[in-house]
Design a protein around this motif. Structure first.
Motif, mmCIF file in Angstrom:
data_model
loop_
_atom_site.group_PDB
_atom_site.id
_atom_site.type_symbol
_atom_site.label_atom_id
_atom_site.label_comp_id
_atom_site.label_asym_id
_atom_site.label_seq_id
_atom_site.Cartn_x
_atom_site.Cartn_y
_atom_site.Cartn_z
ATOM 1 N N ILE A 168 12.078 -0.144 2.372
ATOM 2 C CA ILE A 168 11.426 -0.423 3.461
ATOM 3 C C ILE A 168 10.131 -0.953 3.263
ATOM 4 N N ALA A 169 9.452 -0.278 2.428
ATOM 5 C CA ALA A 169 8.003 -0.715 2.298
ATOM 6 C C ALA A 169 7.903 -2.071 1.577
ATOM 7 N N LYS A 170 8.882 -2.308 0.512
ATOM 8 C CA LYS A 170 8.582 -3.681 -0.185
ATOM 9 C C LYS A 170 9.600 -4.793 0.370
ATOM 10 N N CYS A 171 10.746 -4.342 1.141
ATOM 11 C CA CYS A 171 11.514 -5.392 1.382
ATOM 12 C C CYS A 171 11.613 -6.025 2.926
ATOM 13 N N LEU A 172 10.750 -5.081 3.676
ATOM 14 C CA LEU A 172 11.120 -5.601 5.275
ATOM 15 C C LEU A 172 9.515 -5.527 5.340
ATOM 16 N N PRO A 173 9.254 -6.815 6.469
ATOM 17 C CA PRO A 173 7.895 -7.198 6.864
ATOM 18 C C PRO A 173 7.125 -5.866 7.691
ATOM 19 N N ALA A 174 6.744 -5.026 7.203
ATOM 20 C CA ALA A 174 6.234 -3.840 7.832
ATOM 21 C C ALA A 174 4.794 -3.583 7.602
ATOM 22 N N GLY A 175 4.047 -4.201 6.980
ATOM 23 C CA GLY A 175 2.976 -4.263 6.643
ATOM 24 C C GLY A 175 2.522 -4.524 5.269
ATOM 25 N N GLU A 176 1.175 -4.411 4.745
ATOM 26 C CA GLU A 176 0.573 -4.781 3.452
ATOM 27 C C GLU A 176 0.181 -3.423 2.676
ATOM 28 N N ARG A 177 0.784 -2.226 3.183
ATOM 29 C CA ARG A 177 0.461 -1.154 2.482
ATOM 30 C C ARG A 177 0.717 -1.267 0.794
ATOM 31 N N PHE A 178 1.587 -1.654 0.349
ATOM 32 C CA PHE A 178 2.151 -1.559 -0.890
ATOM 33 C C PHE A 178 2.169 -3.136 -1.736
ATOM 34 N N ASP A 179 1.279 -3.829 -1.332
ATOM 35 C CA ASP A 179 1.344 -5.412 -1.704
ATOM 36 C C ASP A 179 0.812 -5.442 -2.768
ATOM 37 N N ASP A 180 -0.117 -4.272 -3.372
ATOM 38 C CA ASP A 180 -0.753 -4.312 -4.701
ATOM 39 C C ASP A 180 0.080 -3.413 -5.801
ATOM 40 N N ARG A 181 1.398 -3.142 -5.342
ATOM 41 C CA ARG A 181 2.120 -2.620 -6.281
ATOM 42 C C ARG A 181 3.458 -3.222 -6.238
ATOM 43 N N GLY A 182 3.982 -3.324 -7.427
ATOM 44 C CA GLY A 182 5.317 -4.054 -7.631
ATOM 45 C C GLY A 182 6.502 -3.182 -7.581
ATOM 46 N N LEU A 183 7.482 -3.698 -7.225
ATOM 47 C CA LEU A 183 8.953 -2.864 -7.133
ATOM 48 C C LEU A 183 9.074 -1.721 -8.228
ATOM 49 N N ASP A 184 9.175 -2.390 -9.438
ATOM 50 C CA ASP A 184 9.199 -1.451 -10.720
ATOM 51 C C ASP A 184 8.462 -0.240 -10.664
ATOM 52 N N GLU A 185 7.041 -0.724 -10.369
ATOM 53 C CA GLU A 185 6.007 0.415 -10.575
ATOM 54 C C GLU A 185 6.290 1.467 -9.461
ATOM 55 N N LEU A 186 6.750 0.929 -8.030
ATOM 56 C CA LEU A 186 7.011 2.120 -7.210
ATOM 57 C C LEU A 186 8.291 2.821 -7.561
ATOM 58 N N VAL A 187 9.231 2.269 -8.235
ATOM 59 C CA VAL A 187 10.369 2.922 -8.566
ATOM 60 C C VAL A 187 9.929 4.031 -9.776
ATOM 61 N N ASP A 188 8.968 3.586 -10.691
ATOM 62 C CA ASP A 188 8.695 4.632 -11.705
ATOM 63 C C ASP A 188 7.980 5.832 -11.179
ATOM 64 N N GLY A 189 7.303 5.423 -10.189
ATOM 65 C CA GLY A 189 6.454 6.688 -9.501
ATOM 66 C C GLY A 189 7.372 7.452 -8.854
ATOM 67 N N LEU A 190 8.388 6.843 -7.943
ATOM 68 C CA LEU A 190 9.269 7.795 -7.203
ATOM 69 C C LEU A 190 10.017 8.606 -8.143
ATOM 70 N N VAL A 191 10.538 8.078 -9.440
ATOM 71 C CA VAL A 191 11.256 8.742 -10.128
ATOM 72 C C VAL A 191 10.494 9.953 -10.841
ATOM 73 N N ASP A 192 9.389 9.521 -11.128
ATOM 74 C CA ASP A 192 8.255 10.690 -11.704
ATOM 75 C C ASP A 192 8.180 11.772 -10.712
ATOM 76 N N LEU A 193 7.855 11.327 -9.556
ATOM 77 C CA LEU A 193 7.267 12.537 -8.581
ATOM 78 C C LEU A 193 8.930 13.485 -8.169
ATOM 79 N N PHE A 194 9.945 12.710 -8.232
ATOM 80 C CA PHE A 194 11.222 13.362 -8.058
ATOM 81 C C PHE A 194 11.284 14.405 -9.022
ATOM 82 N N LEU A 195 11.242 14.039 -10.421
ATOM 83 C CA LEU A 195 11.570 14.926 -11.548
ATOM 84 C C LEU A 195 10.695 15.900 -11.548
ATOM 85 N N ARG A 196 9.421 15.743 -11.131
ATOM 86 C CA ARG A 196 8.356 16.992 -10.812
ATOM 87 C C ARG A 196 8.807 18.047 -9.638
ATOM 88 N N ALA A 197 9.513 17.275 -8.684
ATOM 89 C CA ALA A 197 9.937 18.088 -7.463
ATOM 90 C C ALA A 197 10.903 18.982 -7.855
#
Length: 203
Positions: A168-197
């Protein structure tokens, strides 16, 4: 003078126009007349290709889904540890969805509308993740490589929500909050966060 389309070309145009309308307004917000107007044909002509709005909606989903990436190569890759395979599955999935934002919009509409397609979205798109996460966490705990934690089904549900929010953050025109981060970077962060959780041990 407008070029007369052949049958397959006309059908493709109908699917393309219908996909845009369903994505913007949802299933219940679009009528056959709306689609016929967008295509430039009569409703009767539309019914020559699709027996009903429901049949057209299903055809749109099939048409979009047939370009879905295959996960087999990721799962069978030489590096088969849980984090690597999970990261690969998510990257394949989100890249495919990023190329098909109409599919993401249709899924969100179907969830809000309670449309039967919502279950189909889960079965054909999300179940790969949820099954893999549930099975892997159960195996890791049986092997003593992962401590006792939340129910694997809850973990899978949490992960599904995280992936959807990234899309939603990257594919829909919902704002510019994550314009400075690429999709792969967000995926890496998401997986790392999940593994810790879930308590997966750090490398």
């Amino acid at each position: 003078m407008q070029k007369r389309l052949r049958g397959p070309e006309r059908r493709e145009l109908i699917l393309r126009k219908a996909a845009g309308l369903f994505a913007d307004r949802g299933f219940h917000g679009v009528s056959i007349d709306d689609i016929a107007d967008a295509v430039g044909v009569s409703p009767a002509a539309l019914y020559r290709y699709f027996a009903s709005k429901e049949a057209l909606y299903e055809a749109v989903l099939d048409d979009l889904s047939c370009t879905r990436e295959d996960y087999i190569e990721t799962v069978l890759s030489p590096a088969s540890d849980f984090p690597t395979v999970l990261r690969g599955l998510v990257q394949v999935f989100v890249r495919g969805m990023a190329r098909q934002p109409d599919l993401l919009k249709m899924e969100l509409h179907s969830l809000l509308e309670g449309h039967a397609a919502a279950e189909a979205f889960f079965e054909h798109r999300w179940k790969t993740f949820t099954d893999y996460i549930e099975y892997s966490l159960q195996e890791l705990r049986r092997e003593g490589r992962l401590g006792r934690g939340p129910d694997p089904r809850l973990c899978a549900l949490m992960f599904q929500g995280m992936v959807r929010e990234v899309l939603i953050a990257k594919c829909l025109p919902a704002g510019e909050r994550f314009d400075d981060r690429g999709l792969d970077e967000l995926v890496d962060g998401l997986v790392d966060l999940f593994l810790r959780a879930v308590g997966y041990p750090a490398a």
